[in-house]
Design an enzyme around this catalytic site. Sequence first.
Site, PDB file in Angstrom:
ATOM      1  CD  GLU A  32     -77.619  90.085 133.532  1.00 55.36           C
ATOM      2  OE1 GLU A  32     -78.003  89.135 132.810  1.00 55.36           O
ATOM      3  OE2 GLU A  32     -76.724  89.985 134.375  1.00 55.36           O
ATOM      4  CG  ASP A 170     -80.341  82.168 131.246  1.00 57.93           C
ATOM      5  OD1 ASP A 170     -79.429  83.007 131.154  1.00 57.93           O
ATOM      6  OD2 ASP A 170     -81.444  82.412 131.762  1.00 57.93           O
TER       7      ASP A 170
HETATM    8  C1  GLA Z   1     -82.834  85.891 132.107  1.00 65.06           C
HETATM    9  C2  GLA Z   1     -83.057  85.334 130.713  1.00 65.06           C
HETATM   10  C3  GLA Z   1     -81.839  85.584 129.824  1.00 65.06           C
HETATM   11  C4  GLA Z   1     -81.409  87.049 129.876  1.00 65.06           C
HETATM   12  C5  GLA Z   1     -81.313  87.533 131.314  1.00 65.06           C
HETATM   13  C6  GLA Z   1     -81.028  89.009 131.398  1.00 65.06           C
HETATM   14  O1  GLA Z   1     -81.829  85.179 132.750  1.00 65.06           O
HETATM   15  O2  GLA Z   1     -83.306  83.962 130.773  1.00 65.06           O
HETATM   16  O3  GLA Z   1     -82.128  85.187 128.513  1.00 65.06           O
HETATM   17  O4  GLA Z   1     -82.257  87.841 129.118  1.00 65.06           O
HETATM   18  O5  GLA Z   1     -82.499  87.262 132.037  1.00 65.06           O
HETATM   19  O6  GLA Z   1     -79.769  89.286 130.896  1.00 65.06           O
END
Ligand code: GLA
Length: 383
Positions: A32, A170
């Site tokens: 994360e 994501d």
């Molecule tokens: C969000 C962002 C991702 C990532 C997460 C944390 O979901 O869209 O790119 O940085 O936070 O891991």
Amino acid sequence: MNLPELTQHFQKLFDDYPRIFRAPGRVNLIGEHTDYNDGFVMPAAVGFSTYVAIAGSPDRKLVIHSEEFPGKFEFGLDNLPQQRTGSWCDYALGVAIMLQESGLKIRGANLLVHSEVPIGAGLSSSAAVEVASALALMSLGELQLPLPEVAKLCQRAENNFVGARVGIMDQFVSCLGKAGQALLLDCRSLDFKLVPIPSGIRLVVCNTMVKHDLATGAYNTRRKECEEGVRYFAKWDSTIRALRDVSPEMLDEHAHDLPPKIEKRCSHVVRENQRTLDAARALTDGDLVQVGKLMRESHQSLRDLYEVSCRELDVMVDAAEGLPGFCGGRMTGGGFGGCTVNLVREEHAGNFAKQITERYSQATGIKAQVYLCTAEAGAGELS
Ligand code: GLA
């Protein structure tokens, strides 16, 4: 709304027959706030999806409509807005703009967006809208981009148009997710390995019902703090380009030379990268005890060092401890609210959902939503 209904609704609105594209939301098992540090993540696509129904239109207009969200938006393709409108349609619009900027000709089109991904729950509802819109818009033109390029384009839409400086995780897993598998993704090279989720394990996603909003400052602030960390390390070793390049030994050596806050942020990222690699190995070996341990450490680090958890997330993570069938859990996604992800043995998943909801409600007075998920395939056209 089911798909025949979506088609019917489209026909009623636009008097035309659409093609339909689907893109899923995701949960991140571990890794994360590492993606924008060129590090490692291990997400899986889940069963919630966004659907975009589309048909070309003869004029040079982009019309974007949705059942769930208010407003009907209409833009001239030859002068698309340069700045975000502040509305939900920015995710689809941003993608159209990035397609044009990369030289892809897009045609006039009518779009109907239908999203099942819970909004603001940290399950990547925005990435799902972006990816489904990108596939839909590209389908009307000649040119098809490979899926990793689609993911990058969608990330650019969110970075440059919507204004949230998100990483690639994501969009990438929404494009390339595989049923039954998590993806161990190297966010620098975009190489990835499929990591099978052991059969008999459910991904139980618990929504604290506390909304998070990435476009607000805290996420972008974390990115700046990481960049500040990189500047320090680059002074000591000019080959360092991102926190990905900092080893745990180097971190220990320089812990006292960094401002305390920056040291905490860097420490989370450097060790979380290692935890992600270790968790991928443990999951492959079916060592769920080790995976559980790493997930717990990840949560503690996000809470104490990266400071992106909140009381409700901590309560939800604690509430899982000791429940039958529970193997490991942590907050998932950007944080400040949203969901936890839990690995739970299938035969206990229903009971787990019931008990964690009770425990959470007793501690917070909030009625949680719990989703029993499996890893699903990434985006594509529905036939
Ligand atoms: C969000 C962002 C991702 C990532 C997460 C944390 O979901 O869209 O790119 O940085 O936070 O891991």
